[in-house]
Structure formats: structure tokens, C-alpha cells
Design an enzyme around this catalytic site. Structure first.
Site, PDB file in Angstrom:
ATOM      1  N   MET A  14      40.450  29.880  46.227  1.00 40.24           N
ATOM      2  CA  MET A  14      39.134  28.946  45.039  1.00 40.24           C
ATOM      3  C   MET A  14      38.799  30.118  44.649  1.00 40.24           C
ATOM      4  SD  MET A  14      36.018  27.897  48.286  1.00 40.24           S
ATOM      5  CE  MET A  14      34.812  28.954  48.164  1.00 40.24           C
ATOM      6  N   GLY A  15      40.107  30.162  43.261  1.00 37.24           N
ATOM      7  CA  GLY A  15      39.334  30.981  42.122  1.00 37.24           C
ATOM      8  C   GLY A  15      39.285  31.653  41.668  1.00 37.24           C
ATOM      9  N   LEU A  17      39.903  34.988  40.615  1.00 33.18           N
ATOM     10  CA  LEU A  17      40.974  35.145  41.282  1.00 33.18           C
ATOM     11  C   LEU A  17      40.182  37.080  40.941  1.00 33.18           C
ATOM     12  CD1 LEU A  17      44.391  34.182  40.558  1.00 33.18           C
ATOM     13  CD2 LEU A  17      42.826  33.656  42.941  1.00 33.18           C
ATOM     14  N   HIS A  21      42.599  38.544  44.936  1.00 28.53           N
ATOM     15  CA  HIS A  21      43.927  38.221  45.798  1.00 28.53           C
ATOM     16  C   HIS A  21      45.159  38.846  45.415  1.00 28.53           C
ATOM     17  CE1 HIS A  21      39.895  35.350  45.380  1.00 28.53           C
ATOM     18  NE2 HIS A  21      40.442  35.125  46.181  1.00 28.53           N
ATOM     19  N   GLY A 134      43.994  36.859  52.958  1.00 26.38           N
ATOM     20  CA  GLY A 134      42.808  38.598  53.300  1.00 26.38           C
ATOM     21  C   GLY A 134      42.391  38.565  54.521  1.00 26.38           C
ATOM     22  N   GLU A 135      42.391  40.019  54.915  1.00 30.25           N
ATOM     23  CA  GLU A 135      40.964  40.221  56.024  1.00 30.25           C
ATOM     24  C   GLU A 135      40.283  39.828  55.875  1.00 30.25           C
ATOM     25  OE1 GLU A 135      43.353  43.472  58.198  1.00 30.25           O
ATOM     26  OE2 GLU A 135      44.772  42.356  59.263  1.00 30.25           O
TER      27      GLU A 135
END
Ligand code: PAF
EC number: 6.3.2.1
Length: 493
Positions: A14-15, A17, A21, A134-135
Site C-alpha cells: 500500500m506504498g 515503502l 518492504h 511480510g510475516e
């Protein structure tokens, strides 16, 4: 979805960053060209949530994505993603209630329906080979794995361990809402989670207490099974301890894995299904020790033969077990050394004489009991992949992952013929080979001691038509559905 675009790696975002990311994009770019999408999905925000003020910084996102090795960044409009309805398009896919009943799903109604709807749409447009996530948002990762299976998409989901600041705070685009004081306070969230030990008697109260003491408004603290997302206790050796709190008006989520031992994997299945080769490679790939219980039964057989005892004479074998010390050692490169009373018998236990008698020796109750005790002791701290006959049922009923690795009789006969041919032996008629294998299965499944049996909670993997690498990949994926990178990192090769 029928086609994928080559090796395309997809990182939806969703940007806004950040370095989290960056880690995902870097890991993805090692596997192929990376497409990063930036789309602030209105569907996953509740009416009182931060859609309007969610940070939007396309220009710097573009520069960062490029710097981290992305091949392209794509920022679609709401109309491109939801052509029929624009912003207030209703979710078209519903997540099963069980997966969203707890954790964030319980306090953000409709959120995950919005996430799966957008990701299904993005995947349909992008058609990547792998989807990278991502976890940190573990529940989202589990739900998106469900989505890919539910839609039967030919996409591999890859999770990447959470990235943290030096003081432990998990990176998140929302961290920028924090004032300097709140930012200092936020570090108490990971600290409180990390302080809880796997054997704590009441981890939820302890965590709730320390989060409140630190000044947070606690939204939830929960302990769940990482794969099913259902509440659990100590009986689950690796569990997810998760929390959501308010730090001022900013919502923060984080988790830790509570581990009462290291991961344990049990691989069972009929003879000739390729268990040993696959298990050895899988263990090496994940940095787990390979426990070859077949080698232990062979060691007993070798010892029995050395002592001149009849392999079918259970009474004569029993006292020998007291004089027997078996050690398995993993060598670099995945090979295994087998020591019996200090003597290296790695080659000797593979002789045709041992092969011919191992079934008879392994069928004695005293032998099974003695080795089961030893195997349980070897597995008490986890960190193993154990392969053998009754591993998932009798030896490690609490394994985190149980796989019943099998192949049809015809496929096993084909592999056996190939193996014999490659080793320069005469190859029996295919029908005879099939009959022999079917008979061995029948005997193995009907014998009194440790019959061949699939554990109720084992996953059956039929390997017909799969080459070894594909089987290993499938096992790694099953493992990663249960054990996060954060809990057990893949060793760097
Ligand atoms: O995790 C996120 O950033 C979003 O939920 C995702 C997966 C990009 C879907 O909008």
C-alpha cells in the site's frame, strides 16, 4: 488463471515503502524480476479507520523500489482495480469465519474480505509465479495462503521475516504517525512480547499486564496455533503470541513465537516412495537434523548379525539391546554417519545381508520399544526431521508437520526398475516388481508391531510425476505454513 508470466515475482503493497518492504523486494529479486504494486485499497479500511490520512508518497516509493532491485512499480487507480464499482465495490470473496474470528479479524470486521478481494484481483492482473508478503501481518499471510489454495492459483506464497528497528519495533508504514514520545514508548511492545517464555504459566495475563504498565491501550492479546489461527495453549509446541495496542491514536500490532522446543517434522510412508533422499535434502535445506530411523533399525540388524544371533529370534535379540549404543551424526553436505558402539557402520548397514533381515529385526516389540525410547530422547528438543515407519504415530505424535509421503505402486515399480538398472542389476519384469511392492505394502500394513499407517493429522503427498526438487519444494511450503521464518530462519546457503 491459466498462465503465469515466467519468473515474475510480485510484491503487493500500500506504498509508503520502508526497509521492511526493502527486505521483501530484495529477497524476491533473487528469484526473478520483481513487480511492486502500490494501491491503498479502500476495501480493507473500516469506516472509522485511517484511509484518508494513510501516507501516500509515490515518488519516493518509486525511487526506493528501484534502489532495492524492483524491475517495475505499478500504481493502479481504483477504477482499474474495481472497474464495476470504484471505491465502494463490495468484497467479492469471503474469508472463512475460522480464519478471521480471532486476532485482527475479530476487531476489524470486513478487513480481510477486503484484503483477499484486492489480492485476488491483483493476482489475476499480474499472474506472477510467486507472491511475496511480510510475516509481520501473520494473519494476513495465512489468509492469503488460504486464498491461493481456495482459487487453486498456480502461485507460490513466500513469507519474509519481520524487519525491526534497533530497539525491536517492527517496521510499519503507520509508525510515522507516532510522535517522538510515542515512538520511544512503542518499543515496549516487542520487548513485552519477547519477554514471555514458551513455558510461562499464564502468558496472556503476563503480556496484558506489561503492555498496560507500559501505557498502551490493549486491544487484544492472544495465543493461537500459527496455521489454524485457533486459540491454543502449551500443547502446541510452536504458537503465535500476538498483540494489538493503541499507542496514542496509532494502532500497532506485533507478535512473537512461543516455542517449547525447536521444530519437529515427521515423514512416514511406504517403502520405495523416495523418503530418504527427499528427507535428507529437506532437512539440509532447513537446517534441521535428519533422523534416519531406518538406519537405526539397520544398525540393530547389523549388530545382531555380528553377534551371530538369528534375526527372527526376538528373545535372543532382547538382551543384546542393552549393549548397543547407536549414534547418528550429520556430516556437511547432508550425508549421515552411523556409529554403533563407536564403530562407523555407515556402509556396512547398507549391505544386502542387512537389507534382507531388517524387516524381521524391526518387527520385534523389544527392538521397536528400545529404539522408540531413544528416538523420543533425540527429538525432545526438536530441531529434527525424522523419517521412518511409525514416526508420526508412535514416536512423535506432537510433530509440527507430519507428512505421509507415498507414490502409487506402478510409480514405485518404475523407480525401482530404474534404480536397479542404473546400479547394473538385472531388472525383473514390471508386473513382478509391482506384485512384490504391493505384497510388501500388505505385510507392512497388517503386521502386529508398528504397522504402516497414516497418522490422522498427516498430510498425504503423492509424488507420482514429481521430481525430487518439486517434492522438496512442496515439503518446504508445508513447513512454512506452520513455522515462520522468524521462528526458524532458513539457513543462508
Ligand atoms: O499488507 C498490505 O500492504 C496490504 O494488506 C496488501 C497485501 C497490499 C493488500 O492491500
Amino acid at each position: 488463471m491459466t498462465t503465469q508470466q515466467g519468473d515474475l515475482q510480485f510484491v503487493p503493497t500500500m506504498g509508503a515503502l520502508h526497509a521492511g518492504h526493502g527486505t521483501v523486494i530484495r529477497a524476491a529479486s533473487a528469484m526473478g524480476p520483481v513487480l511492486v504494486s502500490v494501491f491503498v485499497n479502500p476495501l480493507q479500511f473500516g469506516p472509522d479507520e485511517d484511509l484518508a490520512r494513510y501516507p501516500r508518497r509515490l515518488e519516493s516509493d518509486l525511487a526506493l523500489a528501484e534502489q532495492w532491485g524492483a524491475a517495475a512499480l505499478w500504481a493502479p487507480s481504483a477504477e482499474q482495480i474495481y472497474p464495476q464499482g470504484g471505491e465502494r465495490h463490495p468484497p467479492t470473496i469471503q474469508v472463512p469465519p475460522g480464519l478471521q474470528k480471532h486476532l485482527c479479524g475479530a476487531v476489524r470486521p470486513g478487513h480481510f474480505d477486503g484484503v483477499v478481494t484486492v489480492v485476488a484481483r491483483l493476482l489475476d492482473l499480474v499472474r506472477p509465479r510467486q507472491l511475496w508478503l511480510g510475516e509481520k501481518d501473520w494473519q494476513q499471510l495465512v489468509i492469503l495462503r488460504w486464498l491461493v489454495a481456495h482459487l487453486a492459483l498456480p502461485v507460490i506464497v513466500q513469507g519474509v521475516a519481520t524487519v525491526r528497528e534497533a530497539d525491536g519495533l517492527a517496521l510499519s508504514s503507520r509508525n510515522q504517525y507516532l510522535s517522538p514520545d510515542q515512538r520511544r514508548m512503542a518499543a515496549a511492545l516487542p520487548k513485552a512480547l519477547q519477554a514471555i517464555r514458551g513455558d510461562a504459566s499464564d502468558p496472556l495475563s503476563a503480556l496484558r499486564g506489561s503492555l498496560s504498565d507500559a501505557g498502551f491501550d490493549v486491544e487484544y492479546v492472544q495465543r493461537v496455533d500459527p496455521r489454524t489461527l485457533q486459540p491454543c495453549g502449551h500443547e502446541t509446541a510452536i504458537s503465535l503470541l500476538a498483540a494489538a495496542v493503541r499507542c496514542g491514536s496509532t494502532r500497532l500490532i506485533d507478535h512473537a513465537f512461543l516455542m517449547t522446543r525447536q521444530p519437529l517434522v515427521a515423514i512416514d510412508g511406504p517403502a520405495g516412495a523416495g523418503k530418504s533422499t527427499v528427507t535428507r535434502a529437506f532437512a539440509e535445506r532447513l537446517g534441521l537434523v535428519y533422523l534416519d530411523t531406518g538406519a537405526m533399525y539397520r544398525s540393530v540388524t547389523w549388530f545382531v548379525q555380528q553377534r551371530g544371533v538369528d534375526p527372527s529370534d526376538g528373545l535372543a535379540i532382547e538382551p543384546l539391546l542393552n549393549d548397543l549404543d547407536i549414534q547418528l551424526q550429520s556430516l556437511p553436505g547432508g550425508a549421515q554417519q552411523v556409529l554403533v558402539n563407536g564403530e562407523d557402520v555407515s556402509t556396512a548397514i547398507r549391505s544386502p545381508e542387512v537389507t534382507a533381515s531388517v524387516s524381521a529385526v524391526a518387527a520385534h516389540r523389544s527392538v521397536r520399544q528400545a529404539l522408540t525410547v531413544q528416538q523420543k530422547a533425540m527429538g525432545s528438543k526438536g530441531g529434527l526431521v525424522a523419517e521412518g515407519r511409525d514416526i508420526g504415530t508412535a514416536v512423535f505424535p506432537d510433530a509440527d508437520l507430519k507428512v505421509f509421503l507415498t507414490a502409487t505402486v506402478a510409480e514405485r515399480a518404475r523407480r525401482r526398475a530404474l534404480d536397479l538398472e542404473q546400479r547394473g542389476f538385472a531388472v525383473p519384469d514390471r508386473a513382478d516388481l509391482e506384485a512384490q511392492i504391493a505384497e510388501r505394502d500388505r505385510l507392512d500394513s497388517s503386521r502386529e508391531e508398528a504397522p504402516l499407517m497414516q497418522a490422522d493429522d498427516a498430510i498425504e503427498l503423492v509424488t507420482d510425476g514429481m521430481d525430487i526438487d518439486v517434492v522438496i519444494e512442496a515439503l518446504v511450503r508445508l513447513f512454512r505454513d506452520r513455522v515462520a521464518e522468524e521462528a526458524w530462519p532458513t539457513p543462508q546457503r
